[in-house]
Design a protein around this motif. Structure first.
Motif, short mmCIF file in Angstrom:
data_model
loop_
_atom_site.label_atom_id
_atom_site.label_comp_id
_atom_site.label_asym_id
_atom_site.label_seq_id
_atom_site.Cartn_x
_atom_site.Cartn_y
_atom_site.Cartn_z
N ARG A 1 0.76 -1.31 -0.27
CA ARG A 1 0.51 0.39 0.09
C ARG A 1 0.91 1.25 -0.17
N ALA A 2 1.94 0.96 0.59
CA ALA A 2 2.89 2.46 0.84
C ALA A 2 3.71 2.06 -0.39
N ILE A 3 4.17 1.77 -1.31
CA ILE A 3 4.43 1.29 -2.30
C ILE A 3 3.62 2.18 -3.71
N VAL A 4 2.42 2.13 -3.36
CA VAL A 4 1.27 2.12 -4.62
C VAL A 4 1.17 3.94 -4.62
N ALA A 5 1.11 3.95 -2.84
CA ALA A 5 0.89 5.52 -2.45
C ALA A 5 1.97 6.36 -2.69
N ASP A 6 3.18 5.75 -2.63
CA ASP A 6 3.90 6.92 -3.06
C ASP A 6 4.35 6.97 -4.42
N TYR A 7 4.89 5.92 -5.30
CA TYR A 7 4.84 5.66 -6.72
C TYR A 7 3.55 6.51 -7.38
N VAL A 8 2.71 6.33 -6.95
CA VAL A 8 1.36 7.26 -7.56
C VAL A 8 1.77 8.64 -6.87
N SER A 9 2.23 9.36 -6.18
CA SER A 9 2.12 10.62 -5.81
C SER A 9 3.63 11.24 -6.38
N THR A 10 4.44 10.19 -6.75
CA THR A 10 5.74 11.23 -7.50
C THR A 10 6.36 10.74 -8.71
N HIS A 11 5.35 9.33 -8.75
CA HIS A 11 5.95 8.91 -10.20
C HIS A 11 7.56 8.86 -10.52
N GLU A 12 7.92 8.07 -8.75
CA GLU A 12 9.20 8.16 -9.17
C GLU A 12 9.52 6.69 -8.62
N PRO A 13 10.91 5.55 -9.28
CA PRO A 13 10.39 4.59 -7.83
C PRO A 13 11.34 5.20 -6.81
N VAL A 14 10.11 3.73 -6.36
CA VAL A 14 10.58 4.36 -4.65
C VAL A 14 11.54 2.92 -3.82
N GLY A 15 11.95 3.98 -3.11
CA GLY A 15 13.21 3.22 -2.48
C GLY A 15 12.86 2.51 -1.14
N SER A 16 13.60 1.88 -0.40
CA SER A 16 13.66 1.27 1.23
C SER A 16 13.84 2.45 1.95
N LYS A 17 15.28 2.98 1.70
CA LYS A 17 15.44 4.53 2.43
C LYS A 17 13.67 5.48 2.41
N ARG B 1 9.33 8.35 4.83
CA ARG B 1 8.00 9.09 5.13
C ARG B 1 6.64 8.52 5.65
N HIS B 2 7.15 6.85 5.83
CA HIS B 2 5.85 6.47 6.44
C HIS B 2 5.83 5.72 8.12
N GLN B 3 8.02 6.27 8.16
CA GLN B 3 7.41 6.09 9.66
C GLN B 3 7.15 4.94 9.98
N LEU B 4 7.67 3.42 9.23
CA LEU B 4 6.99 2.57 9.45
C LEU B 4 8.02 1.89 10.88
N THR C 1 15.49 -4.41 7.10
CA THR C 1 14.34 -5.15 7.02
C THR C 1 13.03 -4.84 5.07
N VAL C 2 13.36 -3.82 5.43
CA VAL C 2 11.70 -2.80 4.25
C VAL C 2 13.03 -3.38 2.77
N ARG C 3 14.09 -3.65 3.08
CA ARG C 3 14.33 -4.24 1.40
C ARG C 3 13.81 -5.49 1.58
N ASN C 4 13.94 -6.44 2.43
CA ASN C 4 13.74 -7.97 2.17
C ASN C 4 12.41 -8.21 2.33
N ASP C 5 11.96 -7.32 3.14
CA ASP C 5 10.30 -7.47 2.19
C ASP C 5 9.42 -7.37 1.00
N MET C 6 10.85 -5.86 0.25
CA MET C 6 10.40 -5.61 -0.89
C MET C 6 10.92 -6.10 -1.82
N ALA C 7 11.72 -7.70 -1.57
CA ALA C 7 12.14 -8.50 -2.59
C ALA C 7 11.40 -9.64 -2.61
#
Length: 334
Positions: free
Chosen positions: A3-19, A24-27, A33-39
């Motif tokens: 959900r966070a990746i979709v929201a950020d990409y829709v907003s910025t139109h830039e590929p979303v990185g883990s950092k 942005r979302h104070q996870l 850990t985020v990189r592992n989840d993205m993998a």
């Protein structure tokens, strides 16, 4: 995470990185850990990496998962609902209401808005008027409960008086008033042999014209609004099977979009076709959000928006549902 990746990409139109996600979302977890989840999400096909060393973007599968998990559509405020109703209700006729509908929907979503003219088979005859243009020429005016008006001229084999025109009007009115269009077509086709002898030729001629009008036409039209909105997102369509030019050509041909709208028959359900789900190679980079509009359980036609897969789905679904509801109320109340 998705959900966070979709929201950020829709907003910025830039590929979303883990950092960026962590910031942005104070996870509350590390970038690792985020990189592992993205993998994991990438391995399952929900996100993809467009370029080496870049962030991730959602795939069609990712958007589908996101859309399917939208828990609730944000309702419009009372002020927004009143504004929509007043704007549509001030339309002077069917054409004006449909034009206002797509203009409004395009403004609300910043996408291309489309609406289908009311389909005749879903309507009932509200009124049939027969007007004498001359002793040997009649004008038939058919008004259906969707607001659609059809006018046809009938050339007669001989002259008729005013009383004859009134009798013809009564014959046809008794046969079609309040009937569903397919039933009205059958009733009209049966009138000729039953008509009074002195009116039979005129009734047969009028009936032939009416049947042709009542039988569903294959040139169902779409009204489009906000086509220029696509140019703001031209980059979204590049690199896919369909370019912006291909999308515009598909809109111009209308056949594919009509088929997508026709698949939506329930005014209470919004359908989202994402990328390849549109089943058209020219729309691989696009999504279509659509629903039916109508009144009192009768579907008049379909409406929706077309835009890049990178769209605000919750907001778009909400706008499509709201405009469909009020278009149906406006046309059903006329």
């Amino acid at each position: 995470m998705l959900r966070a990746i979709v929201a950020d990409y829709v907003s910025t139109h830039e590929p979303v990185g883990s950092k960026a996600l962590v910031d942005r979302h104070q996870l509350g977890v590390s970038s690792a850990t985020v990189r592992n989840d993205m993998a994991v999400l990438e391995a399952e096909g929900y996100i993809a990496q467009p370029h080496t060393s870049s962030g991730r973007i959602p795939t069609d599968k990712g958007y589908r998962q996101f859309v399917d998990r939208i828990a609730a559509v944000k309702p419009l405020s009372a002020a927004e609902r009143r504004a929509i109703m007043q704007f549509l209700d001030s339309g002077v006729d069917l054409d004006d209401v449909l034009q206002r509908s797509v203009r409004l929907l395009a403004q609300l979503t910043r996408q291309v808005a489309v609406i289908q003219y009311p389909v005749l088979t879903s309507a009932r005859v509200r009124h049939l008027e027969v007007v004498a243009l001359s002793p040997s020429r009649l004008l038939l005016v058919l008004i259906v409960d969707t607001g659609r008006v059809e006018q046809r001229i009938v050339e007669l084999g001989g002259a008729l008086g005013d009383d004859d025109v009134s009798r013809i009007r009564d014959v046809f009115a008794a046969a079609v008033h309040g009937q569903r269009i397919p039933d009205a077509a059958v009733a009209v086709a049966d009138l000729g042999p039953l008509a009074p002898t002195d009116l039979r030729d005129a009734v047969i001629r009028c009936g032939a014209v009416l049947v042709e009008t009542l039988v569903e036409r294959r040139d169902d039209r779409l009204v489009l609004g906000g086509t220029a909105n696509l140019t703001r997102n031209a980059a979204d369509f590049e690199g896919l099977s369909g370019s912006l030019r291909s999308v515009l050509e598909t809109l111009e041909e209308q056949v594919v979009v009509l088929k997508l709208l026709a698949a939506t028959q329930d005014p209470g359900t919004v359908t989202v076709a994402i990328g390849a789900e549109t089943q058209d190679v020219n729309l691989r980079g696009a999504s279509v959000v659509s629903t039916g509009y109508g009144s009192a359980g009768t579907v008049f036609g379909g409406l929706g928006v077309l835009g890049p897969t990178r769209m605000d789905y919750p907001g778009t679904i909400s706008a499509v549902a709201a405009v469909a509801r009020y278009v149906g109320e406006v046309l059903g109340g006329r």
